[in-house]
Design an enzyme around this catalytic site. Structure first.
Site, mmCIF file in Angstrom:
data_model
loop_
_atom_site.group_PDB
_atom_site.id
_atom_site.type_symbol
_atom_site.label_atom_id
_atom_site.label_comp_id
_atom_site.label_asym_id
_atom_site.label_seq_id
_atom_site.Cartn_x
_atom_site.Cartn_y
_atom_site.Cartn_z
ATOM 1 N N ARG A 57 0.803 -1.210 0.000
ATOM 2 C CA ARG A 57 0.000 0.000 0.000
ATOM 3 C C ARG A 57 0.841 1.267 0.000
ATOM 4 O O ARG A 57 0.725 2.108 -0.879
ATOM 5 C CB ARG A 57 -0.864 -0.086 1.261
ATOM 6 C CG ARG A 57 -1.996 0.841 1.362
ATOM 7 C CD ARG A 57 -2.757 0.502 2.620
ATOM 8 N NE ARG A 57 -3.785 -0.494 2.398
ATOM 9 C CZ ARG A 57 -3.621 -1.789 2.469
ATOM 10 N NH1 ARG A 57 -2.454 -2.299 2.756
ATOM 11 N NH2 ARG A 57 -4.604 -2.585 2.247
ATOM 12 N N THR A 58 1.726 1.380 1.023
ATOM 13 C CA THR A 58 2.485 2.624 1.156
ATOM 14 C C THR A 58 3.441 2.807 -0.021
ATOM 15 O O THR A 58 3.579 3.899 -0.564
ATOM 16 C CB THR A 58 3.275 2.621 2.479
ATOM 17 O OG1 THR A 58 2.369 2.390 3.545
ATOM 18 C CG2 THR A 58 4.004 3.922 2.690
ATOM 19 N N LYS A 85 23.513 -9.082 2.098
ATOM 20 C CA LYS A 85 24.933 -9.437 2.096
ATOM 21 C C LYS A 85 25.645 -8.761 3.243
ATOM 22 O O LYS A 85 26.875 -8.778 3.322
ATOM 23 C CB LYS A 85 25.579 -9.005 0.772
ATOM 24 C CG LYS A 85 25.012 -9.703 -0.449
ATOM 25 C CD LYS A 85 25.675 -9.210 -1.730
ATOM 26 C CE LYS A 85 24.860 -9.670 -2.944
ATOM 27 N NZ LYS A 85 25.235 -8.960 -4.157
ATOM 28 N N ARG A 107 11.420 3.366 4.694
ATOM 29 C CA ARG A 107 10.699 2.578 5.703
ATOM 30 C C ARG A 107 11.691 1.590 6.296
ATOM 31 O O ARG A 107 12.379 0.874 5.553
ATOM 32 C CB ARG A 107 9.519 1.843 5.088
ATOM 33 C CG ARG A 107 8.897 0.839 6.072
ATOM 34 C CD ARG A 107 7.651 0.226 5.542
ATOM 35 N NE ARG A 107 6.540 1.150 5.717
ATOM 36 C CZ ARG A 107 5.273 0.794 5.669
ATOM 37 N NH1 ARG A 107 4.945 -0.441 5.437
ATOM 38 N NH2 ARG A 107 4.323 1.679 5.818
ATOM 39 N N HIS A 135 4.601 7.230 11.432
ATOM 40 C CA HIS A 135 4.319 7.009 10.011
ATOM 41 C C HIS A 135 3.617 8.292 9.591
ATOM 42 O O HIS A 135 2.394 8.340 9.433
ATOM 43 C CB HIS A 135 3.407 5.796 9.862
ATOM 44 C CG HIS A 135 3.212 5.311 8.451
ATOM 45 N ND1 HIS A 135 3.679 5.961 7.335
ATOM 46 C CD2 HIS A 135 2.583 4.193 7.984
ATOM 47 C CE1 HIS A 135 3.357 5.280 6.249
ATOM 48 N NE2 HIS A 135 2.681 4.205 6.608
#
Lengths: 313, 193
Positions: A57-58, A85, A107, A135
């Site tokens: 969604r975001t 890695k 995020r 958020h």
């Protein structure tokens, strides 16, 4: 107007800055209704979506916002990349910055990661969710959705129901709604309510029926079913029965209550099917509004550091 | 011009007569109002567009559809401003289809032509008009792009260190056009908001 170089959270924004972002988002809603849903505003700017946590969604919302502003959008997902890695966050970000980008949308599971990047990089940083901390674009779109539907925020009663302890959505919403003059009540199982949450200026309740009493807005948070394995609630069925928002509990709110959910929903658990799809639900509008709000944030952050020309009055 | 800070070059009667004449010229040049729409460029182009629509309604008995265009997102100077200077974006409202229509764009002042360039780019994203014409209350010269107006209220020769301010009662509480002396722009002219 908006003053920062980055958008890291709503806690540090002033009410006028938030209103300014929402007013700008209003103009972008119109762009989303045009036959050509594109404006040339960020043409030539490159924005990297740096997502160290899964998101659909975001990420799609940001990507659409970037493309509708004619920016070049690049997506980075940490699975199957240099991060697996063993590359550090700082190195990953610095390497990407070395490719001359204009903005980073980040995020990350660790709270403060976007702040760290904003400090060690020159690039503008937008927080798309950092751990359980904030958020901000979700908080903004939640406030925008309510403002659009109810005409204003001051004096409204907002109830947030669910796993408050782990919710960055709840925290950003609390900042956003409180700064614009609403009162906020929170409610969840005692195991999922932060200690001293009242210090954020909210009323803590332990029963959903009390929290939603007379509410103008009921925001339902997703319950992560994995938390049941950590014995934070006894069973999914018990959670749904006691804390699930259904029509019976909702009847205690105001007659024209707005029901919101950041998504993705667990239908029938935290939110009843008929509530999610019912006439009070603005859940899909939240998603539509999210693109306009993110376009507004990207537009406002896209200025340069130093003015290049004298502005003639 | 020396020795003045501020001079009024049009008062409310002058503006009223100019608007009336522009409305007549628009209808005359286009042999009526068939397929015509008016689009005012925010901010002050919009009240002007409404006044022109009112006048056309008086003389022709027809209400020409009127819309509002905000050109902020199409400006060519956004990359020159700092974050706190990002201009405010106001809503654009074009509640009609412009395909095949005659669009008359309306603004208060025509100067470098960059605002009109932005308006043209934005309009063609809405559809394909059969023609676009431009009406302005004041033309102050100093074009930086090949743009010209079809209908002009008043031609006002100006210098680079002057600004032309149109005030309309809908926005500013008063109707007048004023020339002001300002400091010369350092890095070149940047159109005002």
């Amino acid at each position: 107007m908006f003053k920062g170089k980055d958008l890291l959270g709503l806690e540090t924004l002033e009410p006028e800055e938030i209103e300014g972002i929402l007013d700008t988002a209003e103009s972008f809603m119109e762009v989303l209704e045009r036959p050509i849903k594109k404006v040339p505003t960020l043409r030539g700017q490159t924005i990297v979506n740096l997502f160290f946590e899964a998101s659909t969604r975001t990420r799609v919302s940001f990507e659409l916002a970037e493309k509708r502003l004619s920016a070049d959008s690049v997506n980075f997902a940490s699975g199957g990349s240099s991060v697996s890695k063993g590359e550090t966050l700082k190195d990953t970000a610095r390497n990407i910055e070395a490719m001359s980008i204009d903005m980073l949308v980040v995020r990350h599971p660790a709270a403060g990661a976007p702040h760290y990047l904003a400090d060690c990089l020159d690039t503008r940083v937008i927080n798309a969710g950092d751990g359980s901390h904030e958020h901000p674009t979700q908080g903004l779109l939640d406030v925008f959705t309510v403002r659009r539907r109810l005409g204003g925020i001051r004096g409204l009663r907002v109830a947030i129901i669910g796993d408050i302890a782990h919710s960055r959505v709840a925290r950003s919403a609390i900042w956003g709604f409180r700064k614009l003059g609403a009162s906020v009540a929170v409610c969840g199982p005692t195991t999922l309510m932060p200690v001293e949450i009242e210090k954020m200026g909210v009323d803590a309740h332990w029963r959903v029926e009390e929290a939603v009493e007379g509410a103008d807005v009921v925001m339902v948070l997703r319950i992560q079913l994995e938390r049941q394995k950590n014995a934070l609630f006894p069973s999914v069925r018990e959670y749904a029965k006691v804390f699930g928002v259904d029509a019976a509990k909702l009847s205690r709110a105001k007659p024209e209550v707005l029901v919101m959910h950041p998504g993705p929903m667990n239908r029938g658990i935290e939110i009843a099917q008929d509530v999610a799809d019912g006439p009070y639900s603005v859940i899909l509008q939240q998603v539509t509004n999210g693109v306009a709000v993110r376009m507004a944030v990207l537009y406002l952050l896209s200025g340069v550091e130093e003015p290049k020309a004298e502005l003639v009055g | 011009m020396t020795g003045f800070d501020r001079a009024r070059i049009m008062d409310s009667d002058d503006i009223r007569r100019a608007v009336t004449r522009i409305a007549h010229e628009i209808v005359e040049k286009n042999h009526g109002t068939h397929g015509m729409v008016l689009v005012g460029i925010r901010k002050r182009g919009l009240p002007l567009a409404r006044r022109i629509a009112d006048t056309i309604e008086r003389i022709e008995g027809v209400r020409v559809p009127t819309g509002a265009l905000d050109i902020t997102l199409y400006r060519d100077d956004l990359q020159l401003r700092t974050v706190s200077q990002q201009p405010i974006v106001r809503p654009t409202e074009i509640p009609f289809n412009i395909d095949g229509k005659l669009v008359v764009l309306i603004d208060d002042v025509l100067y470098t032509g960059r605002t009109v360039r932005a308006a043209l780019d934005e309009l063609v994203d809405f559809g394909r008009p059969r023609a676009i014409q431009l009406a302005v209350l004041v033309d102050r010269g100093h074009r930086e792009l090949p743009i010209r107006a079809d209908f002009v209220g008043k031609n006002v020769p100006t210098a680079g260190n002057q600004a032309v301010q149109v005030k309309l009662s809908e926005e500013d509480g008063v109707d007048e056009v004023v020339i002001e002396q300002i400091a010369e722009a350092a890095g070149g002219k940047v159109p005002r908001d």
